[in-house]
Design an enzyme around this catalytic site. Structure first.
Site, PDB file in Angstrom:
ATOM      1  N   ARG A  79       0.957  -1.432   0.041  1.00 55.00           N
ATOM      2  CA  ARG A  79       0.118  -0.019   0.101  1.00 55.00           C
ATOM      3  C   ARG A  79       0.810   1.277   0.069  1.00 55.00           C
ATOM      4  O   ARG A  79       1.919   1.225   0.611  1.00 55.00           O
ATOM      5  CB  ARG A  79      -1.017  -0.100   1.435  1.00 55.00           C
ATOM      6  N   ASP A  98      -1.148   0.119  12.388  1.00 54.07           N
ATOM      7  CA  ASP A  98      -1.839   0.983  13.212  1.00 54.07           C
ATOM      8  C   ASP A  98      -2.908  -0.072  14.147  1.00 54.07           C
ATOM      9  O   ASP A  98      -3.055   0.240  15.581  1.00 54.07           O
ATOM     10  CB  ASP A  98      -2.688   1.796  12.575  1.00 54.07           C
TER      11      ASP A  98
HETATM   12  C1  26A Z   1       1.717  13.052   7.725  1.00 56.20           C
HETATM   13  N1  26A Z   1       1.186  11.935   7.081  1.00 56.20           N
HETATM   14  C2  26A Z   1       1.869  11.542   5.805  1.00 56.20           C
HETATM   15  C3  26A Z   1       0.096  11.106   7.777  1.00 56.20           C
HETATM   16  C4  26A Z   1      -0.413   9.934   7.170  1.00 56.20           C
HETATM   17  C5  26A Z   1      -1.250   9.252   7.956  1.00 56.20           C
HETATM   18  N2  26A Z   1      -1.877   9.459   9.076  1.00 56.20           N
HETATM   19  C6  26A Z   1      -1.105  10.558   9.476  1.00 56.20           C
HETATM   20  N3  26A Z   1      -0.208  11.384   8.884  1.00 56.20           N
HETATM   21  N4  26A Z   1      -0.010   9.375   5.898  1.00 56.20           N
HETATM   22  C7  26A Z   1      -0.872   8.079   5.665  1.00 56.20           C
HETATM   23  N5  26A Z   1      -1.734   8.135   7.059  1.00 56.20           N
HETATM   24  C8  26A Z   1      -2.618   7.251   7.427  1.00 56.20           C
HETATM   25  O1  26A Z   1      -1.883   5.999   7.687  1.00 56.20           O
HETATM   26  C9  26A Z   1      -2.723   4.929   7.466  1.00 56.20           C
HETATM   27  C10 26A Z   1      -2.038   3.389   7.485  1.00 56.20           C
HETATM   28  O2  26A Z   1      -0.992   3.240   8.358  1.00 56.20           O
HETATM   29  C11 26A Z   1      -3.512   6.839   6.328  1.00 56.20           C
HETATM   30  O3  26A Z   1      -4.712   7.681   6.488  1.00 56.20           O
HETATM   31  C12 26A Z   1      -3.848   5.407   6.758  1.00 56.20           C
HETATM   32  O4  26A Z   1      -5.081   5.128   7.041  1.00 56.20           O
END
Ligand code: 26A
Length: 341
Positions: free
Chosen positions: A127, A296
């Site tokens: 992913r 997560d």
């Molecule tokens: C600051 N970034 C890049 C992010 C994320 C994030 N959540 C917080 N900050 N980039 C992706 N995600 C989340 O990670 C999950 C998978 O581990 C996505 O929304 C996804 O549900």
């Protein structure tokens, strides 16, 4: 157990997911298994997939996913989550998902802004996460001292912060960290993505002394080792190096929990120089729907069991069970009605 004993903080995002997304990786220069903040060229991906692809919307945001996983294994009214959303229907979707899954939303709302989104490009068991933070980036420490939130922080006994939050919110992350350390409470952090130890090294270094439980995966551990010139590529050695870093509250040992997908989970402790290895029950390729959110859900499951006072083995088992449940569902979701863990 006290109400709302776990307080989580992160970037509330709505995931917009597509499968068989190989052409999108190529078009937007994304790696199959990575997490990035969208650069200018990548910002076109959201409109592109909504217009031209079959998309599925699911509640995301890494720490918010973990909060929902912890709530899965804890009694009602145990988990509180904060972060900043916009004034839009995306935020309502996130509120609804949290309410359904037992997480109390304590959002800051940024007027006139949009809620953050994450394009999730699935290719096989990989992913690729491409995020636009939008309102999430407008979170301010003043929200933590507001009359609605401050008592909740005082009341909480455990804190969980997404490493992703350190891209903009180190001040708030430190505020919770110092509160936890001074009050003898438990502060936990997820490394979140390889780019955090790589590009937000200074922010991570500020927070690490306060961390009682650190979560991460093998690629994040490797990225930390590289960024800090650790002379090892062994995940167990890196985990132990993390565990041995200085600690603000030395009376509580530090645990470092590193997952490795379908391979064993490693747990290092500052009080024991031999990391423990916990085998993972492998799923068959046909059982895997997608891997978005698995890490997560592992962290949230582990933490939920930890908050319940369960021994380490059970915390890891709970994490494994929720990680496995998540990969058998679309996106970072768990099974409802609840399955007994
Ligand atoms: C600051 N970034 C890049 C992010 C994320 C994030 N959540 C917080 N900050 N980039 C992706 N995600 C989340 O990670 C999950 C998978 O581990 C996505 O929304 C996804 O549900």
């Amino acid at each position: 157990m006290a109400t709302f004993s776990l307080f989580a903080m992160g970037n509330p995002l709505l995931d917009i997911q597509v499968t068989e997304g190989e052409p999108l990786l190529e078009k937007y220069g994304l790696k199959p298994n990575d997490a990035v903040l969208a650069n200018e060229q990548q910002l076109a991906i959201y409109d592109d997939i909504v217009k031209n692809w079959k998309v599925t919307y699911v509640a995301g945001g890494a720490a918010q996913n973990a909060a929902r996983a912890a709530a899965y294994v804890l009694p009602e009214k145990s988990v509180m989550y904060t972060g900043c959303v916009g004034e839009d229907e995306l935020a309502d979707q996130l509120r609804a998902a949290n309410a359904k899954e037992g997480v109390e939303s304590a959002y800051q709302v940024a007027k006139g802004q949009r809620t953050g989104a994450c394009a999730v490009v699935i290719t096989g068991h990989h992913r690729s996460l491409c995020t636009t933070l939008q309102a999430a980036e407008s979170f301010t420490p003043s929200h933590l001292s507001s009359p609605e939130i401050a008592p909740l922080i005082q009341n909480a006994k455990f804190f969980y912060v997404g490493g992703f939050f350190l891209t903009h919110g180190v001040e708030s992350a430190l505020e919770l960290a110092k509160h936890a350390s001074n009050a003898g409470k438990v502060y936990t952090l997820n490394l979140s993505a390889p780019f955090i130890p790589q590009f937000f090294k200074a922010q991570l270094q500020q927070v690490l002394p306060y961390v009682d439980i650190l979560f991460g995966n093998e690629s994040e551990a490797a990225s930390y080792a590289e960024a800090n010139g650790l002379p090892t590529s062994s995940v167990a050695d890196i985990a132990q190096a993390f565990a041995n870093l200085d600690k603000a509250n030395p009376s509580r040992p530090r645990l470092v929990v590193i997952t490795q997908g379908a391979e064993s989970t490693i747990v290092a402790s500052s009080t024991d120089q031999t990391p423990k290895v916990f085998a993972v029950q492998k799923l068959s390729a046909e059982q895997i729907v997608d891997t978005n959110g698995a890490g997560d859900m592992f962290a949230g499951g582990f933490l939920g069991a930890y908050v319940s006072g369960k021994p380490l083995e059970e915390c890891v088992e709970t994490g494994h069970a929720l990680g496995a449940m998540c990969v058998q569902q679309v996106g970072p979701t768990l099974k409802f009605p609840k399955v007994k863990i």
